[in-house]
Design a protein around this motif. Structure first.
Motif, PDB file in Angstrom:
ATOM      1  N   ARG A 180       0.826  -1.199   0.000  1.00 17.35           N
ATOM      2  CA  ARG A 180       0.000   0.000   0.000  1.00 17.35           C
ATOM      3  C   ARG A 180       0.864   1.254   0.000  1.00 17.35           C
ATOM      4  NH1 ARG A 180      -4.499   0.445   4.599  1.00 17.35           N
ATOM      5  NH2 ARG A 180      -5.240  -1.351   3.391  1.00 17.35           N
ATOM      6  N   PHE A 181       1.945   1.214   0.762  1.00 14.89           N
ATOM      7  CA  PHE A 181       2.845   2.373   0.797  1.00 14.89           C
ATOM      8  C   PHE A 181       3.410   2.671  -0.587  1.00 14.89           C
ATOM      9  CE2 PHE A 181       7.297   3.851   1.219  1.00 14.89           C
ATOM     10  CZ  PHE A 181       7.053   5.107   1.755  1.00 14.89           C
ATOM     11  N   GLY A 182       3.823   1.630  -1.300  1.00 12.06           N
ATOM     12  CA  GLY A 182       4.374   1.827  -2.640  1.00 12.06           C
ATOM     13  C   GLY A 182       3.349   2.380  -3.608  1.00 12.06           C
ATOM     14  N   LEU A 183       2.118   1.902  -3.500  1.00 11.18           N
ATOM     15  CA  LEU A 183       1.058   2.416  -4.370  1.00 11.18           C
ATOM     16  C   LEU A 183       0.825   3.896  -4.118  1.00 11.18           C
ATOM     17  CD1 LEU A 183      -1.271   1.998  -6.387  1.00 11.18           C
ATOM     18  CD2 LEU A 183      -2.705   1.311  -4.450  1.00 11.18           C
ATOM     19  N   ARG A 184       0.786   4.272  -2.837  1.00  7.98           N
ATOM     20  CA  ARG A 184       0.587   5.684  -2.497  1.00  7.98           C
ATOM     21  C   ARG A 184       1.789   6.518  -2.925  1.00  7.98           C
ATOM     22  NH1 ARG A 184      -1.951   5.074   3.648  1.00  7.98           N
ATOM     23  NH2 ARG A 184      -4.048   4.400   2.994  1.00  7.98           N
ATOM     24  N   LEU A 185       2.978   5.942  -2.791  1.00  9.26           N
ATOM     25  CA  LEU A 185       4.190   6.661  -3.168  1.00  9.26           C
ATOM     26  C   LEU A 185       4.188   6.977  -4.656  1.00  9.26           C
ATOM     27  CD1 LEU A 185       6.801   7.448  -1.531  1.00  9.26           C
ATOM     28  CD2 LEU A 185       7.887   5.499  -2.642  1.00  9.26           C
ATOM     29  N   ARG A 186       3.851   5.999  -5.460  1.00  5.35           N
ATOM     30  CA  ARG A 186       3.809   6.215  -6.906  1.00  5.35           C
ATOM     31  C   ARG A 186       2.683   7.174  -7.286  1.00  5.35           C
ATOM     32  NH1 ARG A 186       2.569   1.566  -9.607  1.00  5.35           N
ATOM     33  NH2 ARG A 186       2.097   0.368  -7.735  1.00  5.35           N
ATOM     34  N   ALA A 187       1.596   7.101  -6.549  1.00 11.24           N
ATOM     35  CA  ALA A 187       0.472   8.001  -6.839  1.00 11.24           C
ATOM     36  C   ALA A 187       0.828   9.449  -6.529  1.00 11.24           C
ATOM     37  CB  ALA A 187      -0.756   7.574  -6.039  1.00 11.24           C
TER      38      ALA A 187
END
Length: 324
Positions: A180-187
């Motif tokens: 989830r952190f990576g998804l938010r980071l890329r977003a």
């Protein structure tokens, strides 16, 4: 044939050792740039990490305290960068260059003031350096043809930070694409306004990414001065932070291609060391200065003509101002 095989293994071993700080720095840049923060201060953070790791290890005799000091220095500078660029919306390139210039002068000045050895730290004994990992069954495997040579040159006696870097490569791929952190980071690197609308703090995410950047660059610097080397000398990073940034661009901000670029740059560096003073057929001995420039020439050629169109995250380098 056996000598040629051994030479190839030695080159591969040297490539892995040289690539380790490049990979750490490139992946450090990957986190912050995926979050929309350009950080050309990788060089300065690495240099600060190298100095504080060597200084702490020299003062205490404990390489792990040196590693912690390096990480603390990297995180502190990353927070300074975040304060200037995330909190106060400053120019990210200017802030990164300011960090590089600051550390380039401050580190040798502190080394001279603390150790009185011309801007460098004392030579570290083996007990104050990050240890190598001696794996079991080494004596048994070393006697096996081919496999024994591979074991000796590439696996056994490898510095512990090399194994940590390998684990971080795998972990980074999982974090960016499976968590989830990576998804938010890329977003947040693509559309920070949409992330803020979803109730997620852009500022917090970018600071988290910068902290990871500080940790990894500190580790890279500690490897240079207490793992691969045995102390701090002026400008010992020698542009590795910029090479890591080039590898990140060459890899188009993706972990796998960035890792490949780091290994390619490290291989050319390992080759140039072997070529120094060696007469080539029909050419003779090539000047050392030209040979030392090979990794940087390769960087320019790759970025100028062979990398193709590299599209950074859309919000990269653009300060985000929350709408009221």
């Amino acid at each position: 044939m056996e000598d040629a095989f051994l030479l190839v293994l030695q080159l591969l071993g040297a490539t892995i050792r040289v690539a380790t700080p490049l990979v750490l720095a490139a992946f450090a840049g990957l986190y912050c740039e995926r979050a929309g923060v350009v950080d050309i201060g990788l060089e300065g953070k690495m240099l600060a990490g190298a100095f504080f790791a060597a200084a702490a290890a020299s003062a205490t005799g404990n390489p792990w305290l040196g590693l912690l000091a390096a990480i603390a220095a990297g995180v502190a500078l990353a927070l300074v960068h975040g304060f200037a660029c995330v909190t106060h919306h400053g120019n990210q390139v200017v802030s990164g260059m300011a960090i590089n210039i600051l550390v380039a002068g401050l580190a040798p000045s502190l080394a001279y003031a603390w150790f009185q050895q011309g801007g460098q730290t004392p030579l570290l004994p083996s007990s104050a350096r990050l240890p190598s990992v001696d794996l079991p069954s080494g004596e048994t495997l070393s006697g096996i043809p081919i496999l024994g040579a591979v074991w000796r040159e590439l696996i056994d006696g490898t510095n512990i930070l090399i194994w940590v870097t390998l684990a971080l490569v795998v972990a980074t791929h999982w974090v960016l694409y499976r968590s989830r952190f990576g998804l938010r980071l890329r977003a947040v690197g693509e559309n920070p306004a949409a992330v803020e609308t979803a109730g997620i703090s852009v500022t917090r995410l970018r600071y988290q990414a910068l902290i990871v950047t500080g940790v990894l660059t500190g580790m890279a610097g500690a490897y240079l001065s207490t793992g691969h080397g045995a102390g701090f000398v002026r400008d010992m990073t020698a542009g590795k932070g910029y090479l890591a940034l080039a590898a990140l661009i060459f890899g188009k901000w993706r972990p796998g291609p960035a890792l490949f670029a780091c290994l390619l740059f490290a291989f050319t560096d390992a080759v140039q060391v072997r070529l120094q003073g060696v007469p080539l057929p029909g050419i003779g001995v090539i000047p050392v200065q030209f040979i030392q420039a090979i990794p940087y020439l390769l960087t320019v050629l790759l970025l100028a003509g062979f990398v193709g169109k590299a599209i950074a995250p859309k919000a990269s380098g653009i300060p985000y101002v929350k709408e009221r």
